[in-house]
Design an enzyme around this catalytic site. Structure first.
Site, PDB file in Angstrom:
ATOM      1  N   ASP A 193       0.744  -1.235   0.179  1.00 47.77           N
ATOM      2  CA  ASP A 193       0.476  -0.006  -0.102  1.00 47.77           C
ATOM      3  C   ASP A 193       0.726   1.229   0.014  1.00 47.77           C
ATOM      4  O   ASP A 193       2.181   1.236  -0.018  1.00 47.77           O
ATOM      5  CB  ASP A 193      -0.916   0.159   1.197  1.00 47.77           C
ATOM      6  CG  ASP A 193      -2.033   1.027   1.231  1.00 47.77           C
ATOM      7  OD1 ASP A 193      -2.010   2.237   0.695  1.00 47.77           O
ATOM      8  OD2 ASP A 193      -2.908  -0.055   0.676  1.00 47.77           O
TER       9      ASP A 193
ATOM     10  N   ASN B 275      -5.443  -4.764  -7.245  1.00 51.90           N
ATOM     11  CA  ASN B 275      -6.666  -3.973  -6.492  1.00 51.90           C
ATOM     12  C   ASN B 275      -6.565  -2.516  -5.586  1.00 51.90           C
ATOM     13  O   ASN B 275      -7.613  -1.404  -5.889  1.00 51.90           O
ATOM     14  CB  ASN B 275      -6.326  -4.243  -4.956  1.00 51.90           C
ATOM     15  CG  ASN B 275      -7.939  -3.037  -3.943  1.00 51.90           C
ATOM     16  OD1 ASN B 275      -8.979  -3.811  -4.456  1.00 51.90           O
ATOM     17  ND2 ASN B 275      -7.373  -2.815  -3.090  1.00 51.90           N
TER      18      ASN B 275
ATOM     19  N   TYR C 138     -12.114   8.992 -14.190  1.00 49.12           N
ATOM     20  CA  TYR C 138     -12.197   7.527 -13.329  1.00 49.12           C
ATOM     21  C   TYR C 138     -13.112   6.791 -14.913  1.00 49.12           C
ATOM     22  O   TYR C 138     -12.424   5.466 -14.619  1.00 49.12           O
ATOM     23  CB  TYR C 138     -13.939   7.571 -12.497  1.00 49.12           C
ATOM     24  CG  TYR C 138     -13.895   6.457 -11.037  1.00 49.12           C
ATOM     25  CD1 TYR C 138     -11.952   6.042 -10.590  1.00 49.12           C
ATOM     26  CD2 TYR C 138     -14.472   5.784 -11.898  1.00 49.12           C
ATOM     27  CE1 TYR C 138     -12.477   5.116  -9.713  1.00 49.12           C
ATOM     28  CE2 TYR C 138     -14.767   4.686 -10.643  1.00 49.12           C
ATOM     29  CZ  TYR C 138     -14.057   4.355  -9.990  1.00 49.12           C
ATOM     30  OH  TYR C 138     -14.316   2.989  -9.135  1.00 49.12           O
TER      31      TYR C 138
END
Length: 276
Positions: free
Chosen positions: A41, A106, A176
């Site tokens: 992350d 992800n 997006y």
């Protein structure tokens, strides 16, 4: 369930965006089913988004949860926009855990900060949501190919990666939508690239999920309601936001042997959003 006999026993999964939300949910499920996890992350602020990003403490909480479910974990702070840092994290994770069998690309961003221009918001979405996915798979694929034992890759797109609903000409929404559509193109291209190596590639397409990316004041303002109320996000079924675990169930199946002949598929987990 004893993780030593779970359906992912002996596998190692790379998960980006693992510190919280869908990434954490996926990590916990796979660990419960026997997998070890390379958890990655960014754990740093992003000036281009309107909500707080995950922290190092969040990543450590995920790591502790993986261990508590019987899995080993190699946790790394790295930005998916940085191929060198990501490559180092993957290499160190493989060295520590021994292999690489599953990739869950992800990591992603959503609501843009009102302080950035349309052009910047558009670039930010593509940089994280598309280029970051590219970097993730290219950091992992050489090891998976060299191992010669196949594997599974799932790219997190969105219901907005299958429809143009919400497009308004702005950098936030159009960026997006474009970034998540591009993930589908990568998935289909990579399904062809990696099939000779018995590596399957699919994408998952959730509608709104109850994570920090959606449950924040900036998004709540779009629905003219408080942040703790579930907005009507346009699903066909009479539900609002999905739970992360709803997406995890689909991801768990896609990377399992039950889906051993499933590749090149864009799987909606969207309560009928794209059917409406």
């Amino acid at each position: 369930m004893d993780p030593r006999t779970g359906r992912h026993a002996g596998r190692v999964a790379l998960i980006t965006g693992a510190a919280r939300g869908q990434g954490r949910s996926h990590a916990y499920r796979l660990a419960e089913q026997g997998a070890d996890v390379i958890a990655v992350d960014v754990c740093a602020p992003h000036d281009g988004v309107a909500y707080a990003m995950a922290s190092p403490a969040d990543l450590e909480e995920t790591a502790a949860g993986i261990r508590g479910r019987g899995g080993r974990v190699s946790a790394h702070v790295a930005d998916v926009r940085d191929p060198e840092a990501l490559g180092t994290a993957v290499a160190e994770g493989v060295a520590e855990l021994g292999s690489l069998d599953v990739v869950l690309a992800n990591a992603g961003i959503g609501m843009a900060s009102p302080d950035v221009s349309d052009a910047q918001a558009f670039r930010d979405q593509l940089d994280v949501n598309t280029t970051g996915v590219f970097h993730t798979v290219h950091a992992a694929a050489p090891t998976m190919i060299e191992q010669g034992r196949g594997g599974a890759i799932v790219l997190t797109s969105s219901s907005m990666g299958l429809t143009g609903r919400g497009g308004d000409g702005g950098g936030q929404s159009d960026g997006y939508i474009a970034s998540k559509h591009a993930v589908v193109g990568l998935m289909r291209a990579w399904a062809h690239w990696l099939a000779p190596h018995r590596i399957r590639v699919n994408s998952v397409h959730p509608s709104g999920v109850a994570t920090t990316m959606v449950l924040n004041d900036a998004v709540a303002a779009l629905f003219s309601g408080p942040v703790d109320e579930v907005p009507d996000v346009g699903n066909l079924l009479p539900v609002g936001l999905l739970d992360p675990e709803d997406v995890t169930g689909a991801v768990d199946w896609l990377v399992s042997d039950d889906a051993r002949y499933v590749t090149g598929v864009a799987l909606p987990v969207d309560a009928g959003f794209t059917a409406r």
